[in-house]
Design a protein around this motif. Sequence first.
Motif, short mmCIF file in Angstrom:
data_model
loop_
_atom_site.label_atom_id
_atom_site.label_comp_id
_atom_site.label_asym_id
_atom_site.label_seq_id
_atom_site.Cartn_x
_atom_site.Cartn_y
_atom_site.Cartn_z
N ILE A 55 2.55 1.76 -3.37
CA ILE A 55 1.63 2.31 -4.52
C ILE A 55 1.34 3.63 -4.23
O ILE A 55 1.48 4.51 -5.12
N PHE A 56 1.05 3.96 -2.91
CA PHE A 56 1.00 5.35 -2.66
C PHE A 56 2.07 6.17 -3.21
O PHE A 56 2.05 7.37 -3.76
N LEU A 100 -3.76 4.48 -4.62
CA LEU A 100 -4.05 3.36 -3.66
C LEU A 100 -5.40 2.78 -3.86
O LEU A 100 -5.44 1.76 -3.69
N TYR A 117 -5.65 0.29 -6.46
CA TYR A 117 -5.12 -1.07 -6.07
C TYR A 117 -5.70 -1.80 -5.01
O TYR A 117 -6.08 -2.97 -4.98
N GLU A 118 -6.56 -0.81 -4.13
CA GLU A 118 -7.22 -1.64 -3.07
C GLU A 118 -8.60 -2.29 -3.80
O GLU A 118 -8.98 -3.25 -2.98
N GLY A 137 2.21 6.73 -6.65
CA GLY A 137 1.24 7.77 -7.30
C GLY A 137 1.69 9.27 -7.02
O GLY A 137 1.42 9.97 -7.92
N THR A 197 -5.68 -3.26 -12.78
CA THR A 197 -5.04 -2.20 -11.88
C THR A 197 -4.24 -1.24 -12.77
O THR A 197 -4.34 0.14 -12.82
N ASP A 226 1.13 -1.20 -0.20
CA ASP A 226 -0.01 0.07 -0.26
C ASP A 226 0.83 1.35 -0.11
O ASP A 226 0.61 2.16 -0.79
N ILE A 227 2.05 1.41 0.82
CA ILE A 227 2.90 2.49 0.87
C ILE A 227 3.41 2.59 -0.43
O ILE A 227 3.55 3.75 -0.88
N GLY A 245 -1.67 10.00 -5.78
CA GLY A 245 -1.32 8.82 -4.69
C GLY A 245 -2.46 8.20 -4.20
O GLY A 245 -2.74 6.99 -4.01
N ILE A 246 -3.46 8.91 -3.78
CA ILE A 246 -4.82 8.61 -3.12
C ILE A 246 -5.53 7.63 -4.20
O ILE A 246 -5.75 6.55 -4.01
#
Length: 250
Positions: free
Chosen positions: A6-7, A85, A88-89, A10, A97, A3-4, A81-82
Amino acid sequence: MIDIFIFIIGVVIGSFLNVCIYRIPNEESIVSPPSHCGSCNHKLAAKDLVPIFSYLFLKGRCRYCKEKVSIRYLLVELFTGIVFLAIYEKYGLALITVKYILAASIMIVISLIDFDTTDVYQEVTHFGIGVAVIFDAIEIFKYNGDFKNYLIAVLIAGITFGIIVYLICGMGAGDLDIALIGSLFLGWKLTIFMILTSFILGGIIGVILVLLKIKSKKDYIPFGPYIGMGFLLAIFIGSTIIEKYYSFLL
């Protein structure tokens, strides 16, 4: 940790999108010259280009001339970035994705350039269409995707914006290009959702702007940002709303 990662990706891509948004309307290369201050033209060092942190550390000002830097640079980085993320989520580690991350990046650039200039640039739309076609071809030939899904989507977008909007309402041809990009990424069901949502958002926000006297009834309001918002809503909640709608009908 993913997660980090991917952010962060982004946010970094968001920094590059800022470059595209600024340079493309000025007919400048997005790779040369190196990043520089828009006020004093001083070449920026690596420490000046750390997404988010450089802006916060320098308190939103150029290190060299102390001129204020628009907070939108920070907001675009954060927003990108958001969005990365969130995609991806929702879809996980999958080809879709990557597809939607690229599509969202393209839509952010197009929407903000249209917002700033009321123009849509062909180098961006042609790139977007090309990327979409590549992903469609991979889906169709490698994963037995439905060619008609995207053909119908293009027809829906073309008819809606090419005839009803462009010829009757007087909107720009660039809106048609943006809708075509969205349709090639989404397929026909989500394209309908994108179009309906963009008109609803455009109508509501347009009325608010007129009531607040920010815009007059005669002012041109760029529609590209609303298509972009409709696209993002389509990839996040479009399928869920469509399923609920079908359930309601049944």
